[in-house]
Motif scaffolding. Structure first.
Motif, short mmCIF file in Angstrom:
data_model
loop_
_atom_site.label_atom_id
_atom_site.label_comp_id
_atom_site.label_asym_id
_atom_site.label_seq_id
_atom_site.Cartn_x
_atom_site.Cartn_y
_atom_site.Cartn_z
N ASN A 114 64.29 -8.01 -51.77
CA ASN A 114 63.23 -8.07 -52.60
C ASN A 114 63.77 -7.81 -54.16
O ASN A 114 63.08 -7.91 -55.10
CB ASN A 114 62.22 -7.24 -52.20
N GLY A 138 66.63 1.45 -53.26
CA GLY A 138 65.72 1.00 -52.20
C GLY A 138 65.56 -0.44 -52.35
O GLY A 138 65.49 -1.01 -53.26
N CYS A 139 65.38 -1.03 -51.05
CA CYS A 139 65.17 -2.42 -51.00
C CYS A 139 64.86 -2.70 -49.45
O CYS A 139 64.82 -2.11 -48.55
CB CYS A 139 66.26 -3.29 -51.50
N THR A 140 64.36 -4.17 -49.41
CA THR A 140 64.18 -4.44 -47.94
C THR A 140 64.93 -5.85 -47.81
O THR A 140 64.78 -6.73 -48.60
CB THR A 140 62.60 -4.81 -47.87
N LYS A 158 65.52 -9.12 -45.40
CA LYS A 158 64.86 -9.64 -44.54
C LYS A 158 65.90 -10.65 -43.84
O LYS A 158 66.63 -11.51 -44.67
CB LYS A 158 63.66 -10.28 -44.74
N GLU A 190 64.01 -7.10 -40.42
CA GLU A 190 64.03 -6.55 -41.59
C GLU A 190 64.82 -5.15 -41.46
O GLU A 190 64.78 -4.50 -40.52
CB GLU A 190 62.83 -6.70 -42.48
N LYS A 227 65.10 -1.88 -43.94
CA LYS A 227 64.41 -1.29 -45.25
C LYS A 227 65.69 -0.05 -45.64
O LYS A 227 65.75 0.66 -44.89
CB LYS A 227 63.39 -0.60 -44.86
N GLN A 269 66.14 2.99 -47.63
CA GLN A 269 65.27 3.97 -48.26
C GLN A 269 65.98 4.27 -49.54
O GLN A 269 66.83 4.37 -50.00
CB GLN A 269 65.51 5.30 -47.44
N PRO A 277 69.49 2.82 -44.17
CA PRO A 277 68.96 1.58 -43.64
C PRO A 277 67.88 1.85 -42.30
O PRO A 277 68.45 2.51 -41.36
CB PRO A 277 70.00 0.59 -43.38
N LYS A 278 66.90 1.37 -42.28
CA LYS A 278 66.27 1.46 -40.90
C LYS A 278 65.80 0.02 -40.61
O LYS A 278 65.29 -0.96 -41.07
CB LYS A 278 65.01 2.27 -41.29
N GLN A 334 64.17 -3.06 -38.35
CA GLN A 334 62.93 -3.56 -37.39
C GLN A 334 62.93 -4.62 -37.28
O GLN A 334 62.89 -5.58 -37.93
CB GLN A 334 61.85 -3.23 -38.83
#
Length: 141
Positions: free
Chosen positions: A97, A111-113, A115, A126, A128, A130, A136-137, A139
């Protein structure tokens, strides 16, 4: 059914057992394949998340900026070395993003996402990243 003194199964009993095995297999196979696809996608996302963590650790260790970006092929690259971090399968690509993810000398970032997309099925999952901590997390969708 066997008569007194006979051994073994009749042809009808064998056919019934084979039919039941085939029916169970046909019901469980789609679930197994989707589960296999999900496990592979999650493993790929975890590898990419590890690459992001390594970039953060590199920024901390060298006390320099480390910048990650997505190239034309949709792969994650490091700006300073002009190299792809993790080769992706041909049917997958990444999007982000923001244009560039920058880790400062203290390891912090904006921070960013990220995908992960499949060219046929769409969004796979994705990551994420922080704000500030840069953790990074993952999902999976």
């Amino acid at each position: 059914m066997t008569k007194l003194g006979e051994k073994g199964c009749s042809l009808l009993e064998v056919c019934l057992v084979l039919f039941m095995i085939g029916l169970l297999t046909s019901l469980l196979l789609p679930y197994g394949l989707s589960m296999w696809r999900r496990v592979k996608s999650e493993a790929l996302l975890n590898v990419i998340a590890t690459e992001v963590e390594m970039a953060q650790l590199k920024a901390l260790a060298n006390k320099t900026n480390v910048i990650l970006y997505i190239d034309q092929a949709g792969e994650l690259c490091e700006l300073s070395q002009q190299r792809r971090l993790q080769p992706l399968p041909k049917d997958k690509y990444l999007s982000m993003n923001i244009k560039r993810l920058k880790f400062g000398p203290t390891g912090q970032c904006q921070g960013c996402t990220l995908k992960l997309w499949d060219r046929v099925r769409g969004l796979v999952g994705e990551i994420k990243v922080q704000v500030a901590s840069g953790r990074p997390k993952v999902q999976v969708c």
